[in-house]
Write a protein that holds these residues in place. Structure first.
Motif, PDB file in Angstrom:
ATOM      1  N   THR A 711     -10.767  -5.595   0.381  1.00 38.68           N
ATOM      2  CA  THR A 711      -9.617  -5.612  -0.515  1.00 38.68           C
ATOM      3  C   THR A 711      -9.312  -4.178  -0.935  1.00 38.68           C
ATOM      4  OG1 THR A 711     -10.906  -5.810  -2.554  1.00 38.68           O
ATOM      5  CG2 THR A 711     -10.318  -7.876  -1.397  1.00 38.68           C
ATOM      6  N   GLU A 712      -8.134  -3.988  -1.471  1.00 32.80           N
ATOM      7  CA  GLU A 712      -7.774  -2.644  -1.915  1.00 32.80           C
ATOM      8  C   GLU A 712      -8.715  -2.163  -3.010  1.00 32.80           C
ATOM      9  OE1 GLU A 712      -3.816  -0.028  -3.050  1.00 32.80           O
ATOM     10  OE2 GLU A 712      -3.811  -2.167  -3.527  1.00 32.80           O
ATOM     11  N   TRP A 772      -1.670  -7.714   0.382  1.00 29.32           N
ATOM     12  CA  TRP A 772      -0.231  -7.468   0.376  1.00 29.32           C
ATOM     13  C   TRP A 772       0.055  -6.430  -0.705  1.00 29.32           C
ATOM     14  CZ3 TRP A 772       2.690  -9.150   4.194  1.00 29.32           C
ATOM     15  CH2 TRP A 772       2.377 -10.334   4.861  1.00 29.32           C
ATOM     16  N   TYR A 773       1.102  -5.652  -0.498  1.00 28.66           N
ATOM     17  CA  TYR A 773       1.432  -4.607  -1.473  1.00 28.66           C
ATOM     18  C   TYR A 773       2.063  -5.198  -2.733  1.00 28.66           C
ATOM     19  CZ  TYR A 773       3.573  -0.687  -3.830  1.00 28.66           C
ATOM     20  OH  TYR A 773       3.930   0.219  -4.792  1.00 28.66           O
ATOM     21  N   ALA A 774       1.698  -4.651  -3.885  1.00 28.08           N
ATOM     22  CA  ALA A 774       2.359  -4.950  -5.161  1.00 28.08           C
ATOM     23  C   ALA A 774       2.147  -3.763  -6.082  1.00 28.08           C
ATOM     24  CB  ALA A 774       1.796  -6.223  -5.799  1.00 28.08           C
ATOM     25  N   ASP A 775       3.071  -3.552  -7.021  1.00 28.81           N
ATOM     26  CA  ASP A 775       2.893  -2.507  -8.024  1.00 28.81           C
ATOM     27  C   ASP A 775       1.735  -2.870  -8.948  1.00 28.81           C
ATOM     28  OD1 ASP A 775       4.904  -0.891  -7.110  1.00 28.81           O
ATOM     29  OD2 ASP A 775       6.406  -1.623  -8.523  1.00 28.81           O
ATOM     30  N   TYR A 776       1.094  -1.868  -9.495  1.00 30.18           N
ATOM     31  CA  TYR A 776       0.017  -2.083 -10.456  1.00 30.18           C
ATOM     32  C   TYR A 776       0.573  -2.563 -11.798  1.00 30.18           C
ATOM     33  CZ  TYR A 776      -3.309   0.528  -7.490  1.00 30.18           C
ATOM     34  OH  TYR A 776      -4.112   0.956  -6.478  1.00 30.18           O
ATOM     35  N   THR A 777      -0.268  -3.252 -12.557  1.00 32.19           N
ATOM     36  CA  THR A 777       0.035  -3.585 -13.946  1.00 32.19           C
ATOM     37  C   THR A 777      -1.104  -3.067 -14.816  1.00 32.19           C
ATOM     38  OG1 THR A 777      -1.053  -5.751 -13.838  1.00 32.19           O
ATOM     39  CG2 THR A 777       1.291  -5.650 -13.243  1.00 32.19           C
ATOM     40  N   ARG A 778      -0.910  -3.066 -16.135  1.00 31.67           N
ATOM     41  CA  ARG A 778      -1.896  -2.502 -17.059  1.00 31.67           C
ATOM     42  C   ARG A 778      -3.128  -3.386 -17.228  1.00 31.67           C
ATOM     43  NH1 ARG A 778       0.850   1.429 -20.147  1.00 31.67           N
ATOM     44  NH2 ARG A 778       3.107   1.323 -19.884  1.00 31.67           N
ATOM     45  N   GLN A 779      -2.998  -4.649 -16.949  1.00 31.13           N
ATOM     46  CA  GLN A 779      -4.038  -5.620 -17.259  1.00 31.13           C
ATOM     47  C   GLN A 779      -5.321  -5.340 -16.481  1.00 31.13           C
ATOM     48  OE1 GLN A 779      -2.905  -9.580 -16.259  1.00 31.13           O
ATOM     49  NE2 GLN A 779      -4.470 -10.531 -17.538  1.00 31.13           N
ATOM     50  N   ILE A 794      -1.098  -2.561   2.966  1.00 29.14           N
ATOM     51  CA  ILE A 794      -1.457  -1.280   2.353  1.00 29.14           C
ATOM     52  C   ILE A 794      -2.423  -0.531   3.263  1.00 29.14           C
ATOM     53  CG2 ILE A 794      -2.480  -0.166   0.326  1.00 29.14           C
ATOM     54  CD1 ILE A 794      -1.856  -2.818  -1.184  1.00 29.14           C
ATOM     55  N   ILE A 795      -2.209   0.763   3.380  1.00 31.47           N
ATOM     56  CA  ILE A 795      -3.168   1.651   4.025  1.00 31.47           C
ATOM     57  C   ILE A 795      -3.654   2.668   3.002  1.00 31.47           C
ATOM     58  CG2 ILE A 795      -2.397   1.369   6.406  1.00 31.47           C
ATOM     59  CD1 ILE A 795      -0.682   3.858   6.115  1.00 31.47           C
ATOM     60  N   VAL A 815       3.145  -0.319   4.164  1.00 28.82           N
ATOM     61  CA  VAL A 815       3.751  -0.222   5.487  1.00 28.82           C
ATOM     62  C   VAL A 815       3.856  -1.609   6.089  1.00 28.82           C
ATOM     63  CG1 VAL A 815       2.950   2.124   5.968  1.00 28.82           C
ATOM     64  CG2 VAL A 815       1.500   0.207   6.542  1.00 28.82           C
ATOM     65  N   ASN A 816       4.743  -1.735   7.064  1.00 29.82           N
ATOM     66  CA  ASN A 816       4.882  -2.990   7.788  1.00 29.82           C
ATOM     67  C   ASN A 816       3.569  -3.334   8.471  1.00 29.82           C
ATOM     68  OD1 ASN A 816       5.433  -4.531  10.404  1.00 29.82           O
ATOM     69  ND2 ASN A 816       7.354  -4.787   9.295  1.00 29.82           N
ATOM     70  N   SER A 817       3.136  -4.577   8.352  1.00 28.46           N
ATOM     71  CA  SER A 817       1.802  -4.944   8.822  1.00 28.46           C
ATOM     72  C   SER A 817       1.667  -4.920  10.330  1.00 28.46           C
ATOM     73  CB  SER A 817       1.431  -6.337   8.295  1.00 28.46           C
ATOM     74  OG  SER A 817       2.330  -7.311   8.788  1.00 28.46           O
ATOM     75  N   PHE A 818       2.781  -4.833  11.087  1.00 22.45           N
ATOM     76  CA  PHE A 818       2.677  -4.785  12.531  1.00 22.45           C
ATOM     77  C   PHE A 818       2.613  -3.351  13.046  1.00 22.45           C
ATOM     78  CE2 PHE A 818       4.490  -8.989  11.867  1.00 22.45           C
ATOM     79  CZ  PHE A 818       3.633  -9.755  12.647  1.00 22.45           C
ATOM     80  N   SER A 819       2.745  -2.364  12.124  1.00 23.92           N
ATOM     81  CA  SER A 819       2.708  -0.969  12.556  1.00 23.92           C
ATOM     82  C   SER A 819       1.351  -0.639  13.143  1.00 23.92           C
ATOM     83  CB  SER A 819       2.998  -0.036  11.369  1.00 23.92           C
ATOM     84  OG  SER A 819       4.293  -0.252  10.877  1.00 23.92           O
ATOM     85  N   GLY A 820       1.336   0.186  14.157  1.00 19.77           N
ATOM     86  CA  GLY A 820       0.084   0.613  14.760  1.00 19.77           C
ATOM     87  C   GLY A 820       0.221   2.012  15.284  1.00 19.77           C
ATOM     88  N   GLY A 821       0.541   2.971  14.410  1.00 23.20           N
ATOM     89  CA  GLY A 821       0.786   4.330  14.845  1.00 23.20           C
ATOM     90  C   GLY A 821      -0.504   5.115  14.979  1.00 23.20           C
ATOM     91  N   ALA A 822      -0.349   6.387  15.282  1.00 27.02           N
ATOM     92  CA  ALA A 822      -1.494   7.260  15.507  1.00 27.02           C
ATOM     93  C   ALA A 822      -2.306   7.450  14.240  1.00 27.02           C
ATOM     94  CB  ALA A 822      -1.000   8.609  16.023  1.00 27.02           C
ATOM     95  N   TRP A 823      -1.860   6.916  13.153  1.00 30.13           N
ATOM     96  CA  TRP A 823      -2.510   7.188  11.886  1.00 30.13           C
ATOM     97  C   TRP A 823      -3.337   6.005  11.371  1.00 30.13           C
ATOM     98  CZ3 TRP A 823       2.592   7.430  13.118  1.00 30.13           C
ATOM     99  CH2 TRP A 823       3.359   6.297  12.848  1.00 30.13           C
TER     100      TRP A 823
END
Length: 832
Positions: A711-712, A772-779, A794-795, A815-823
């Protein structure tokens, strides 16, 4: 005779606006460039003659002398010696040092305007103006009976002519403000101390928001965005009393009935976005502009129109008659107001959800044709500036006769189609040559540009507080009009507000020993090595789990280390000046279960062992092939097919075409063999990270081995390894990045490990995490796993071709979950 009378009337009008000395100097027969030109001497020479000693030295130090000796023309607003002397002690000496050349250059360009701009030209336009500096930002400029001003400075001596421009001496050094980017604005709001929205609205003296407050209280007031310490960061569109009064007292009273609470809540929640969406930020050229601020799948976009007004806009539904769907839902009359961690835009209409619009609540949107009429003049100005500047470019490529015709057409357009309002007269000698006409047209385009942008900014409702004066409202209705009698009556019956959300705190944590030992791995080392896990507290936490510290996964051969339960602050590290808005607010996280994490990034050999040679890329071949037919014509043919191996993995492919007899086209799609991408020739697959992998491939790797992506929160906790800084060591000691990786992936385990023994968590390859990506909250959160669904993954950790500033523990990219670039690479995790 008629012309003389007209001229006299205009002269009298101009002389009433400026001192007679200025008038006497300006009303005269001028060359078409509108400014008397010195017999010789460029701007640099003119500054030296004018005793602008410090400014001249600064121009040399900044490397701008050659530019200001060029053809220009330029207008320089030149700080006097007294202006430089008024700066804090040591400022000038510091700016003149070679290491501060870039900063000095920006300050000087902030004082330069393109074109030859005289005091007469500025004062002869009866409109607010904003001039674009050579730095790319805008400053107000005006000349009237109160004087000649540029930004916050006053011109003390005007119109000193040079062969390539004009100089105006000013009484201040103007320091450019840093660009106000969306990222900077979001950071400031996310890090602000929480403030209750309703308390902030109640503090406005004229009660202009009392209806909104009453409605929130009637709805129960337990929405997160209404709390004294909200956990999220919200953008709130707050209607004024006037906006609510437009609904009519009967509709308002009905909404406030207890039986209609669900409808009221739906209406109010429609005014709250669970994200920060500012609009008044600078673009790349350091100025604001016409734009539609949006993200994919947003409920609303903010449409900044050509006259500077900002509307809450909804994208049209597919197949709906334009006349039946008015997209301009409300005008923002004061916006970008930070209230704690929230962002408030004050609106002049109640924004009605489509499910209620026209049935439960009358339609409130602006008619589109009314908005178009409102903006027509500014649209014409905005379009004319762009069109005429392109005309200047085109004319420069023509012969003189054609260019003269085009210049005259441009001047006629400016005078007759979108004229600049003038209060005086400039007596011009007739000019027929291309150079003079071009200079005159360029000057008039700049005039129009200054006027358009001045109008744009005056209509832009940027504000710093909730009680700023609002624009004029509808005839007979005051902007601060109190709530209707029915609403006031309902508001008098106060509802008990729920207690404010408690400040986020992390619960105490007790580490329990494991009841069973893992069988999916072989033990390499039972106890944590003190030479690797140097912190005694961390070694003790590992020992308390009763689990082996260092193991090897049987299915993949991956070496893994134990991460004990613990607590940490996730997000921006204290004092991290490089942090981004999606790294805040920082918040407490508790990890209650021990887990294993790959000591290194997954290597190519480990990938091949599990995936049996399956390619890493997630490509679905949709190439379009250009084919030349026998007759010489070309056609585009959809290329290729999608290939999968026996395990269902998508196989990368390349497309070739062959033209046979009679023009027949054969398209062949061939699977591409996996290679050691992005690494040096001959790189060892046992030690080189796998790259070009998408999230789906990584998830499949986990399914085949019984492993998973961390997990992140698990990733960042392991990366920090008990530390609170943005990095777990000196950058070059711990990370491969653009400054040291020689443009390619490097072997794992070369750089220093962190305090838990993990290598390359920063740099070398971006690493997928499971969330999945989401903004952080204070909690504060316990074992967070991210949202259940989303549009991007998320990467973390940065990679070999990023600047060092990206190599930080809290940096996160969606990033899009299907991306598979050099990074993109990954490391694996597993609970015991």
């Amino acid at each position: 005779m008629h012309k003389s009378i007209t001229l006299m009337a205009s002269v009298v009008l101009w002389s009433s606006l400026v001192p007679s000395t200025v008038f006497a100097r300006q009303v005269m027969a001028l060359a078409p460039s509108a400014v008397p030109v010195a017999a010789s001497g460029d701007l640099v020479a003119a500054l030296e003659r004018g005793k602008f000693t410090t400014l001249s030295a600064a121009i040399d130090a900044a490397g701008l002398a050659d530019t200001l000796r060029g053809p220009g023309p330029f207008t320089i607003f030149a700080p006097t010696e007294e202006a430089f002397a008024a700066l804090p002690a040591g400022t000038v000496e510091s700016l003149l040092r070679p290491e501060n050349k870039t900063k000095l250059r920006e300050i000087l360009l902030h004082h330069v305007v393109s074109g030859r701009l005289s005091s007469f030209e500025v004062g002869n336009i009866d409109a607010f103006q904003m001039a674009r500096t050579a730095l790319g930002d805008r400053l107000p400029i005006n000349a009237d009976r109160k004087g000649f001003r540029f930004g916050d400075a006053t011109v003390v001596k005007a119109d000193m002519a040079a062969s390539n421009g004009v100089i105006h001496a000013i009484d201040q050094v103007l320091i450019p403000m840093p660009p106000r980017t969306a990222e900077v604005m979001a950071m400031a709001m996310k890090e602000a101390a929480p403030i209750g929205l309703l308390d902030a609205l109640r503090a406005v003296p004229d009660d202009r928001y009392s209806t909104f407050i009453a409605a929130v209280e009637a709805s129960g007031g337990d929405q997160d965005w209404a709390q004294a310490e909200p956990q999220g960061n919200w953008t709130l569109f707050v209607p004024t009393n006037e906006a609510f009064n437009r609904l009519g007292e009967k509709v308002l009273a009905n909404l406030l009935e207890p039986k209609n609470r669900d409808t009221l809540r739906a209406l109010l929640d429609w005014h709250a976005l669970p994200k920060l969406q500012p609009w008044g930020f600078d673009f790349r050229d350091r100025q604001r502009g016409v734009a539609m601020v949006s993200e994919q799948d947003d409920r609303f976009v903010l449409d900044i129109i050509e006259n500077g007004m900002v509307f809450v806009y909804t994208l049209r539904s597919a197949g709906v008659d334009r006349a039946a769907e008015e997209p301009f839902k409300a005008r923002i009359v004061a916006g970008d107001i930070g209230v704690g961690g929230n962002l408030v835009h004050v609106v002049d209409r109640v924004i009605v959800p489509q499910s209620l619009e026209g049935s439960v609540i009358p339609r409130q949107a602006y008619r589109e044709r009314d908005v178009k009429e409102l903006v027509a003049g500014a649209s014409a100005q905005f379009g004319a500036v762009d069109m005429l500047r392109r005309m200047l470019q085109d004319a420069a490529k023509m012969d003189e006769a054609a260019a003269v015709s085009l210049y005259r057409l441009g001047l006629q357009t400016l005078e007759e189609v979108v004229p600049v309002s003038r209060t005086g007269v400039m007596i011009m000698r007739e000019a027929n040559d291309a150079a003079s006409l071009r200079a005159r047209l360029a000057a008039r385009i700049d005039d129009l540009d200054r006027v358009w942008y001045g109008t744009f900014m005056r209509n832009s409702p940027a504000a710093t507080s909730l009680d700023v004066p609002l624009p004029d409202s509808s005839p007979g209705v005051a902007a601060g009009m109190p709530a209707s009698a029915e609403v006031a009556k309902a508001a008098a019956v106060k509802k008990e507000m729920p207690p404010a959300a408690a400040a986020a705190t992390m619960p105490p944590l007790t580490i329990k020993a494991a009841e069973t030992m893992p069988t999916w791995c072989e033990v390499i080392e039972q106890d944590a090595d003190p030479a690797v896990v140097t912190d005694a507290t961390m070694r003790d936490a590992i020992a308390k789990t009763g689990l082996p510290w260092r193991v090897r996964d049987r299915a993949s051969g991956i070496e893994m280390l134990l991460v004990p339960p613990g607590q940490f602050v996730m997000g921006k590290s204290p004092g991290d000046a490089e942090a981004m808005a999606n790294e805040v607010p920082a918040h407490g996280v508790t990890i209650t279960k021990a887990y294993y994490l790959g000591r290194y990034e997954v290597t190519r050999a480990q990938w091949d062992r599990v995936m049996a040679g399956s390619p890493t890329r997630q490509d679905r071949d949709g190439s379009v092939v250009k084919v030349t037919l026998p007759d010489g014509s070309a056609t585009l043919v959809g290329g290729g097919s999608e290939f999968r191996d026996q395990d269902g993995n998508v196989v990368s492919s390349e497309v070739t075409t062959r033209q046979g007899a009679g023009g027949a086209i054969t398209i062949t799609t061939t699977a591409v063999s996996p290679t050691l991408a992005d690494a040096a020739p001959g790189a060892d697959p046992q030690r080189t990270p796998v790259s070009r992998v998408g999230w789906e491939s990584c998830a499949e790797f986990g399914r085949k081995t019984g492993l998973r992506l961390p997990t992140e929160a698990e990733w960042e906790y392991a990366c920090r390894a008990g530390g609170g800084g943005s990095r777990y060591g000196t950058l070059d000691d711990i990370a491969w990045h653009r400054g040291n990786a020689e443009g390619m992936l490097q072997p794992v385990g070369v750089k220093a490990a962190n305090a838990l023994g993990f290598h390359d968590m920063i740099g070398n390859a971006w690493e997928w995490v499971n969330d999945w990506y989401a903004d952080y909250t204070r909690q504060a959160k316990t074992d967070p796993v991210g949202p259940g669904t989303g549009t991007s993954r998320i990467i973390r950790g940065s990679y070999w071709d990023e600047e060092g500033g990206f190599c930080r523990a809290s940096l996160r990219y969606d990033v899009n979950s299907f991306s598979g670039g050099a990074w993109t690479g990954f490391r694996v995790a597993r609970h015991p």
